[in-house]
Enzyme design. Sequence first.
Site, PDB file in Angstrom:
ATOM      1  N   ASP A  20       0.831  -1.208   0.000  1.00 25.71           N
ATOM      2  CA  ASP A  20       0.000   0.000   0.000  1.00 25.71           C
ATOM      3  C   ASP A  20       0.868   1.262   0.000  1.00 25.71           C
ATOM      4  O   ASP A  20       1.995   1.253   0.493  1.00 25.71           O
ATOM      5  CB  ASP A  20      -0.924  -0.033   1.231  1.00 25.71           C
ATOM      6  CG  ASP A  20      -2.093   0.925   1.099  1.00 25.71           C
ATOM      7  OD1 ASP A  20      -2.347   1.420  -0.019  1.00 25.71           O
ATOM      8  OD2 ASP A  20      -2.750   1.181   2.122  1.00 25.71           O
ATOM      9  N   GLU A  67     -12.333  -4.599  -4.198  1.00 19.49           N
ATOM     10  CA  GLU A  67     -12.875  -3.244  -3.974  1.00 19.49           C
ATOM     11  C   GLU A  67     -12.147  -2.187  -4.809  1.00 19.49           C
ATOM     12  O   GLU A  67     -12.637  -1.064  -4.961  1.00 19.49           O
ATOM     13  CB  GLU A  67     -12.780  -2.865  -2.489  1.00 19.49           C
ATOM     14  CG  GLU A  67     -13.758  -3.612  -1.590  1.00 19.49           C
ATOM     15  CD  GLU A  67     -13.435  -5.084  -1.437  1.00 19.49           C
ATOM     16  OE1 GLU A  67     -12.247  -5.427  -1.281  1.00 19.49           O
ATOM     17  OE2 GLU A  67     -14.381  -5.902  -1.498  1.00 19.49           O
ATOM     18  N   ASN A  68     -10.957  -2.525  -5.314  1.00 20.83           N
ATOM     19  CA  ASN A  68     -10.211  -1.529  -6.093  1.00 20.83           C
ATOM     20  C   ASN A  68     -10.900  -1.179  -7.415  1.00 20.83           C
ATOM     21  O   ASN A  68     -10.574  -0.157  -8.033  1.00 20.83           O
ATOM     22  CB  ASN A  68      -8.761  -1.971  -6.324  1.00 20.83           C
ATOM     23  CG  ASN A  68      -7.880  -1.893  -5.076  1.00 20.83           C
ATOM     24  OD1 ASN A  68      -6.964  -2.693  -4.897  1.00 20.83           O
ATOM     25  ND2 ASN A  68      -8.141  -0.939  -4.198  1.00 20.83           N
ATOM     26  N   SER A 192      -8.093  -4.749   5.011  1.00 21.07           N
ATOM     27  CA  SER A 192      -8.700  -4.410   3.717  1.00 21.07           C
ATOM     28  C   SER A 192      -9.089  -5.665   2.918  1.00 21.07           C
ATOM     29  O   SER A 192      -8.765  -5.788   1.738  1.00 21.07           O
ATOM     30  CB  SER A 192      -7.766  -3.513   2.887  1.00 21.07           C
ATOM     31  OG  SER A 192      -7.477  -2.321   3.590  1.00 21.07           O
ATOM     32  N   GLU A 203       0.763 -13.092  12.450  1.00 18.66           N
ATOM     33  CA  GLU A 203       1.416 -11.979  13.129  1.00 18.66           C
ATOM     34  C   GLU A 203       1.458 -10.807  12.145  1.00 18.66           C
ATOM     35  O   GLU A 203       1.471 -11.019  10.930  1.00 18.66           O
ATOM     36  CB  GLU A 203       2.850 -12.363  13.531  1.00 18.66           C
ATOM     37  CG  GLU A 203       2.921 -13.550  14.484  1.00 18.66           C
ATOM     38  CD  GLU A 203       2.409 -13.227  15.876  1.00 18.66           C
ATOM     39  OE1 GLU A 203       2.490 -12.050  16.279  1.00 18.66           O
ATOM     40  OE2 GLU A 203       1.899 -14.139  16.546  1.00 18.66           O
TER      41      GLU A 203
HETATM   42  C1  IPE Z   1      -5.369  -2.652  -0.149  1.00 20.30           C
HETATM   43  O1  IPE Z   1      -5.060  -1.312  -0.305  1.00 20.30           O
HETATM   44  C2  IPE Z   1      -5.337  -3.347  -1.471  1.00 20.30           C
HETATM   45  C3  IPE Z   1      -4.027  -3.478  -2.082  1.00 20.30           C
HETATM   46  C4  IPE Z   1      -2.879  -3.096  -1.577  1.00 20.30           C
HETATM   47  C5  IPE Z   1      -4.019  -4.121  -3.369  1.00 20.30           C
HETATM   48  P1  IPE Z   1      -6.206  -0.207  -0.456  1.00 20.30           P
HETATM   49  O2  IPE Z   1      -5.502   1.088  -0.608  1.00 20.30           O
HETATM   50  O3  IPE Z   1      -7.159  -0.595  -1.520  1.00 20.30           O
HETATM   51  O4  IPE Z   1      -6.950  -0.307   0.950  1.00 20.30           O
HETATM   52  P2  IPE Z   1      -7.888   0.731   1.704  1.00 20.30           P
HETATM   53  O5  IPE Z   1      -8.913   1.199   0.723  1.00 20.30           O
HETATM   54  O6  IPE Z   1      -7.008   1.858   2.157  1.00 20.30           O
HETATM   55  O7  IPE Z   1      -8.456  -0.032   2.863  1.00 20.30           O
HETATM   56  C1  IPE Z   2      -1.625   0.379  -3.343  1.00 21.01           C
HETATM   57  O1  IPE Z   2      -1.423   1.755  -3.448  1.00 21.01           O
HETATM   58  C2  IPE Z   2      -1.871  -0.255  -4.687  1.00 21.01           C
HETATM   59  C3  IPE Z   2      -3.278  -0.630  -4.934  1.00 21.01           C
HETATM   60  C4  IPE Z   2      -4.229  -0.581  -4.062  1.00 21.01           C
HETATM   61  C5  IPE Z   2      -3.615  -1.095  -6.252  1.00 21.01           C
HETATM   62  P1  IPE Z   2      -2.608   2.801  -3.332  1.00 21.01           P
HETATM   63  O2  IPE Z   2      -3.040   3.197  -4.693  1.00 21.01           O
HETATM   64  O3  IPE Z   2      -3.687   2.283  -2.458  1.00 21.01           O
HETATM   65  O4  IPE Z   2      -1.854   3.999  -2.647  1.00 21.01           O
HETATM   66  P2  IPE Z   2      -2.468   5.016  -1.570  1.00 21.01           P
HETATM   67  O5  IPE Z   2      -3.004   4.187  -0.447  1.00 21.01           O
HETATM   68  O6  IPE Z   2      -3.558   5.771  -2.284  1.00 21.01           O
HETATM   69  O7  IPE Z   2      -1.306   5.863  -1.175  1.00 21.01           O
HETATM   70 MG    MG Z   3      -4.097   2.454  -0.494  1.00 19.34          MG
END
Ligand code: IPE
Ligand code: IPE
Ligand code: MG
Length: 248
Positions: A20, A67-68, A192, A203
């Site tokens: 993330d 959810e992405n 998530s 852990e």
């Molecule tokens: C979790 O990150 C999913 C991935 C890293 C692929 P998100 O950025 O989607 O999670 P939330 O929305 O902050 O919980």
């Molecule tokens: C994680 O990075 C990658 C995916 C969820 C695909 P994010 O895109 O969630 O990065 P932030 O959380 O917005 O910084």
């Molecule tokens: Mg994120």
Amino acid sequence: MTMQQPISTSMPSHVAIIMDGNGRWAQGRGLPRLAGHHAGTGNIKRIVREAIALGIPYLTLYAFSTENWRRPSWEVRGLMRIMAEYLDRELRDLHAEGVRLRLLGDLDNVDNALRKKILDAITLTSNNTAITLAVAFNYGGRADILRAVREIIATGVSPDEVTDEMINRHLYTAGMPDPDLIVRTSGEQRLSNFLIWQAAYSEYFMTPLLWPDFGPDQFREAVQSFAYRERRYGGRPGEQTASVATNS
Ligand code: IPE
Ligand code: IPE
Ligand code: MG
């Protein structure tokens, strides 16, 4: 000065990473979000190499959640393109390094060209033995459990024959050990929807570093921290307890 002694010398068998913070990494540099996702894929190779060097047999990376899809369509399309480019660019090296690729998630909503690339990569690497790299792509823990429940019901099994083990066999992770250690970058302290069944006794290692900045040294530190954890599985401190009890 007394040093804290590790509780166990064992390496985790399975480390799972919630990659993330790509968006914030880009934002902090005044770059578009997709540049952050691109940088994120650039980080994968060095972490996989470190995992192989440490002798970790299973590494799972959370790449795209169910959810992405809620993100703006330009970002979703960009992420799909970056995934395809990643395979074009890195598959040969992953294969040469003995990486066996595995997919956690389903490819139904994924376009044909990318679906084929992913399936071909899995076939190409299927006999490799240095490490199993499971990519959680279009993965959701609830979708994983729901699919397992549907498959089990479809077998016609009677309710009292359903066991933990049976559920394990129907999850995307069938045959893999549960994650011993779950790492999350970017400072968020939540799962998530990642491996929610499998993480029952995992852990956690949460770090404020953003995924593109999380390097092999930090990965090694996370893995080493695992040796200081006392896993009790509901038992009492100091007593050796087997992993999660099952009703099977
Ligand atoms: C979790 O990150 C999913 C991935 C890293 C692929 P998100 O950025 O989607 O999670 P939330 O929305 O902050 O919980
Ligand atoms: C994680 O990075 C990658 C995916 C969820 C695909 P994010 O895109 O969630 O990065 P932030 O959380 O917005 O910084
Ligand atoms: Mg994120």
